[in-house]
Design a protein around this motif. Structure first.
Motif, PDB file in Angstrom:
ATOM      1  N   ASN A  45       0.760  -1.114   0.044  1.00  0.00           N
ATOM      2  CA  ASN A  45       0.054   0.004  -0.006  1.00  0.00           C
ATOM      3  C   ASN A  45       0.698   1.390   0.114  1.00  0.00           C
ATOM      4  O   ASN A  45       0.513   2.463   0.539  1.00  0.00           O
ATOM      5  N   GLY A  46       2.132   0.961  -0.671  1.00  0.00           N
ATOM      6  CA  GLY A  46       2.920   2.144  -0.480  1.00  0.00           C
ATOM      7  C   GLY A  46       2.706   3.052  -1.774  1.00  0.00           C
ATOM      8  O   GLY A  46       1.648   2.903  -2.492  1.00  0.00           O
ATOM      9  N   LEU A  47       3.646   3.687  -2.572  1.00  0.00           N
ATOM     10  CA  LEU A  47       3.505   4.632  -3.527  1.00  0.00           C
ATOM     11  C   LEU A  47       3.521   3.606  -4.847  1.00  0.00           C
ATOM     12  O   LEU A  47       3.690   2.509  -4.752  1.00  0.00           O
ATOM     13  N   HIS A  61       6.112   4.492   1.636  1.00  0.00           N
ATOM     14  CA  HIS A  61       5.239   5.878   1.456  1.00  0.00           C
ATOM     15  C   HIS A  61       6.079   6.987   1.339  1.00  0.00           C
ATOM     16  O   HIS A  61       5.618   7.952   0.590  1.00  0.00           O
ATOM     17  N   ASP A  62       7.102   6.858   2.022  1.00  0.00           N
ATOM     18  CA  ASP A  62       8.236   8.180   1.959  1.00  0.00           C
ATOM     19  C   ASP A  62       9.286   8.072   0.932  1.00  0.00           C
ATOM     20  O   ASP A  62      10.008   8.944   1.292  1.00  0.00           O
TER      21      ASP A  62
END
Length: 233
Positions: A45-47, A61-62
């Motif tokens: 569910n990240g980028l 995500h970062d």
């Protein structure tokens, strides 16, 4: 007849010693593909990142996009790691290069490597990674030694000396190889994946002197499963 047999045996021994000498100091040449220790697929569910007409999901995500050139896109990750995505449209067609410019060139290299190894870029890489110095025997024919030497020379340019694991990777239409285990030092992973058009995608998770694991095997499997290749023409 006896002289010819002695000469042939001598040439075989010379070739055998040459291969053994060539392979010394490169322990990763002994590493051949083995089954993935973890085949589970993490739900990421990240980028979602998209470069060079293909996309994939990542677990971070970062992650920060740092640069995109003609050949590679770089994303910075926490802990000194980086994600590198290479441009498949600029990859060499290694099988075409090996076959040469003429029918005679193709016949010569086919006699050495075999037709299957030259049937696709994926099969060529599979043959290359499956080669190991231990397979070379002094009694092998000169043709077999020529095959081993060719594949091992190519493998030495493809596989870093730090690589201790090579795994097959596949999901959907993508299939290929993973070099490196994310749970083992130096915690770097290189993916070499092929689509149904035999186009190669290189995706690396690397970093300078990493001291800890930055991704799990299940997350890598999730990235492979999420990859959407360049649209087929």
């Amino acid at each position: 007849m006896a002289i010819w047999l002695v000469r042939d045996a001598t040439m075989n021994l010379i070739a055998w010693h040459f291969i053994k000498e060539t392979c010394q100091g490169h322990p990763s040449l002994n590493v051949i593909p083995t089954s993935l220790p973890d085949k589970s697929v993490a739900l990421l569910n990240g980028l979602q990142v998209k470069h060079f007409e293909y996309s994939l999901q990542i677990p971070w995500h970062d992650a920060q996009a740092k640069e995109e050139g003609k050949s590679v896109a770089l994303w910075q990750l926490n802990g000194g790691a980086a994600l590198m995505l290479f441009n498949p449209l600029l990859e060499n067609n290694n099988v075409k290069l090996m076959r040469g410019a003429t029918d005679e060139d193709t016949k010569k290299i086919t006699r050495i490597l075999g037709a299957h190894a030259l049937s696709s870029n994926y099969d060529f890489m599979a043959a290359e990674l499956a080669a190991a110095p231990s397979q070379v025997k002094w009694w092998s024919t000169l043709t077999m030694k020529a095959r081993s030497l060719t594949l091992l020379n190519l493998k030495s340019m493809e596989v870093l000396e730090s690589i201790t694991r090579i795994y097959p990777q596949s999901s959907g239409e993508m299939h290929g190889f993973q070099m490196g285990d994310p749970a083992l030092p130096p915690y770097k992973v290189e993916l070499y994946l092929y689509d149904r058009n035999d186009r190669r995608y290189q995706i690396w998770i690397v970093g300078k002197e990493l001291t800890h694991q930055v991704i799990t095997q299940a997350e890598i499997n999730g990235m492979v499963a999420s990859l959407r290749p360049i649209p087929h023409s």
